[in-house]
Scaffold this motif. Structure first.
Motif, PDB file in Angstrom:
ATOM      1  N   GLY A  58       0.813  -1.220   0.000  1.00 47.86           N
ATOM      2  CA  GLY A  58       0.000   0.000   0.000  1.00 47.86           C
ATOM      3  C   GLY A  58       0.838   1.257   0.000  1.00 47.86           C
ATOM      4  O   GLY A  58       0.519   2.237  -0.687  1.00 47.86           O
ATOM      5  N   ILE A  59       1.921   1.238   0.756  1.00 47.18           N
ATOM      6  CA  ILE A  59       2.804   2.408   0.810  1.00 47.18           C
ATOM      7  C   ILE A  59       3.388   2.669  -0.575  1.00 47.18           C
ATOM      8  O   ILE A  59       3.480   3.809  -1.030  1.00 47.18           O
ATOM      9  N   LYS A  60       3.744   1.599  -1.281  1.00 51.84           N
ATOM     10  CA  LYS A  60       4.303   1.772  -2.627  1.00 51.84           C
ATOM     11  C   LYS A  60       3.237   2.220  -3.636  1.00 51.84           C
ATOM     12  O   LYS A  60       3.549   2.923  -4.599  1.00 51.84           O
ATOM     13  N   GLN A  61       1.989   1.819  -3.402  1.00 52.27           N
ATOM     14  CA  GLN A  61       0.916   2.225  -4.311  1.00 52.27           C
ATOM     15  C   GLN A  61       0.699   3.742  -4.274  1.00 52.27           C
ATOM     16  O   GLN A  61       0.472   4.377  -5.294  1.00 52.27           O
ATOM     17  N   ASN A  62       0.760   4.307  -3.074  1.00 50.83           N
ATOM     18  CA  ASN A  62       0.442   5.730  -2.925  1.00 50.83           C
ATOM     19  C   ASN A  62       1.639   6.608  -2.572  1.00 50.83           C
ATOM     20  O   ASN A  62       1.539   7.833  -2.591  1.00 50.83           O
ATOM     21  N   MET A  63       2.737   5.955  -2.171  1.00 53.37           N
ATOM     22  CA  MET A  63       3.951   6.648  -1.714  1.00 53.37           C
ATOM     23  C   MET A  63       3.667   7.594  -0.531  1.00 53.37           C
ATOM     24  O   MET A  63       4.321   8.631  -0.358  1.00 53.37           O
ATOM     25  N   THR A  64       2.686   7.197   0.243  1.00 57.33           N
ATOM     26  CA  THR A  64       2.363   7.943   1.472  1.00 57.33           C
ATOM     27  C   THR A  64       2.069   6.931   2.575  1.00 57.33           C
ATOM     28  O   THR A  64       1.709   5.781   2.307  1.00 57.33           O
ATOM     29  N   PHE A  65       2.226   7.352   3.821  1.00 58.29           N
ATOM     30  CA  PHE A  65       1.864   6.519   4.969  1.00 58.29           C
ATOM     31  C   PHE A  65       1.709   7.423   6.182  1.00 58.29           C
ATOM     32  O   PHE A  65       2.039   8.620   6.128  1.00 58.29           O
ATOM     33  N   SER A  66       1.215   6.844   7.271  1.00 52.82           N
ATOM     34  CA  SER A  66       1.133   7.601   8.519  1.00 52.82           C
ATOM     35  C   SER A  66       1.819   6.810   9.623  1.00 52.82           C
ATOM     36  O   SER A  66       1.941   5.588   9.555  1.00 52.82           O
ATOM     37  N   VAL A  67       2.315   7.552  10.605  1.00 49.03           N
ATOM     38  CA  VAL A  67       2.850   6.943  11.827  1.00 49.03           C
ATOM     39  C   VAL A  67       1.967   7.440  12.959  1.00 49.03           C
ATOM     40  O   VAL A  67       1.882   8.651  13.195  1.00 49.03           O
ATOM     41  N   ASN A  68       1.283   6.522  13.606  1.00 49.93           N
ATOM     42  CA  ASN A  68       0.374   6.876  14.688  1.00 49.93           C
ATOM     43  C   ASN A  68       0.981   6.403  16.007  1.00 49.93           C
ATOM     44  O   ASN A  68       1.386   5.243  16.119  1.00 49.93           O
ATOM     45  N   VAL A  69       1.066   7.305  16.968  1.00 47.62           N
ATOM     46  CA  VAL A  69       1.638   6.968  18.279  1.00 47.62           C
ATOM     47  C   VAL A  69       0.483   6.643  19.219  1.00 47.62           C
ATOM     48  O   VAL A  69      -0.261   7.539  19.635  1.00 47.62           O
ATOM     49  N   PRO A  70       0.292   5.360  19.543  1.00 47.55           N
ATOM     50  CA  PRO A  70      -0.822   5.003  20.415  1.00 47.55           C
ATOM     51  C   PRO A  70      -0.508   5.293  21.876  1.00 47.55           C
ATOM     52  O   PRO A  70       0.660   5.415  22.255  1.00 47.55           O
ATOM     53  N   SER A  71      -1.558   5.370  22.678  1.00 47.34           N
ATOM     54  CA  SER A  71      -1.371   5.514  24.125  1.00 47.34           C
ATOM     55  C   SER A  71      -1.626   4.151  24.762  1.00 47.34           C
ATOM     56  O   SER A  71      -2.143   3.231  24.112  1.00 47.34           O
ATOM     57  N   VAL A  72      -1.276   4.006  26.020  1.00 46.20           N
ATOM     58  CA  VAL A  72      -1.490   2.729  26.709  1.00 46.20           C
ATOM     59  C   VAL A  72      -2.979   2.343  26.701  1.00 46.20           C
ATOM     60  O   VAL A  72      -3.303   1.157  26.824  1.00 46.20           O
ATOM     61  N   ASP A  73      -3.862   3.314  26.524  1.00 42.46           N
ATOM     62  CA  ASP A  73      -5.293   3.002  26.416  1.00 42.46           C
ATOM     63  C   ASP A  73      -5.615   2.220  25.142  1.00 42.46           C
ATOM     64  O   ASP A  73      -6.680   1.606  25.038  1.00 42.46           O
TER      65      ASP A  73
END
Lengths: 193, 193
Positions: A58-73
């Motif tokens: 998917g990253i190669k298809q769109n050349m975009t991605f996100s990094v999400n920082v989760p919380s302990v919740d």
């Protein structure tokens, strides 16, 4: 002090537990990644090491991605996204993730995660078992309720720390010292500090 | 949930506080780096983002470096190595670091740091303000007194977590969950897990 060698050579502490978002074949997907690190400041850059999973496709298809920082919740959802393949489950539905998009339009981000980085791929390096994605961080978002006096408050963000080898998720512990401060106590040995 | 954008786009949690070792002009030197991450498994790989400091010069001279994981007991030394230049101080002497070398011979490592990675440069990527060093981890060492039943014990390693923006060093906190386990609780929604 005696030293011994260890078999698992990728033994560093701490490691993060990020949720990497991408649109794969038109559908948003998230996977958990601990092998990631900031790679530059101007422009802001981040690396993520990925095996040949759907997310990489998917990253190669769109050349975009996100990094999400989760919380302990979100530790349950974070773990789930690391053990289940997007080919077998709709992780967004199973985790009840609310999504939002930013200026890149093809980097899905998770509202429930306190911090979200929206990234554009600038390099892909083949490093063996993994491909190393180097992404330019186009925008970084934070949940308003994780701010104190307009600044990110880590005690509200409550990030997850992944402990490799023992495979435990841990919380942030006590403050040990202030950076750019405590080291000055050693300056007695060096008057130039 | 309302989201706002933040100016500091490299906002991720947790960040490490590693001591990067290199021989610069024939003399061992260490600098502190939070912008680092594992980049691959087979072969084991790690990235470190460096500005044009002496350490980068030394890494290019020998194409080797070390990544030392300090414990909270070395927080003062860790901070010192981030605020002082090796051109103005002999950080090894000031910090009373005992050094050792492995098979690469030109990657100085710190005995007092519980975990040490000995690395060979395989790629250098110009990413703007920083150069991204991609190193193959040739060997990883651990202090014998940080093992329990022959395995790395993070409660003995006591790593430092660098909290960006607030500039605090913190310790590891409580165990939140076991990885590859807690996520299975979501499998009720997905019988294929």
């Amino acid at each position: 002090m005696a030293k011994v060698t260890v078999e698992n050579k990728t033994l560093v502490y701490p490691m993060p537990a990020f949720l990497i978002g991408a649109i794969v074949d038109g559908r948003p997907n998230f996977m958990t990644a601990a092998w990631s690190g900031i790679a530059g400041g101007t422009p802001p850059m981040i690396t993520v090491a990925l095996q040949h999973h759907r997310s990489l496709k998917g990253i190669k298809q769109n050349m975009t991605f996100s990094v999400n920082v989760p919380s302990v919740d979100q530790v349950k959802e974070t773990d789930y996204c690391g053990i289940v393949s997007g080919s077998k489950a709709d992780k967004v539905a199973d985790c009840h993730f609310k999504m939002f998009y930013g200026k890149l339009e093809t980097a899905p981000m998770i509202e429930q995660c306190p911090v979200n980085l929206e990234c554009k791929v600038v390099h892909i390096l083949d490093v063996g078992s993994h491909e190393l994605i180097v992404g330019r961080i186009e925008e970084t978002y934070i949940s308003e309720d994780c701010l104190t006096d307009g600044k990110p408050d880590v005690n509200k963000i409550k990030p997850i720390i992944y402990v490799t080898q023992s495979s435990r998720y841990r919380a942030l512990g006590e403050v040990v010292a202030s950076a750019y401060t405590i080291g000055r106590e050693l300056s007695g040995t060096n008057p130039t500090v």
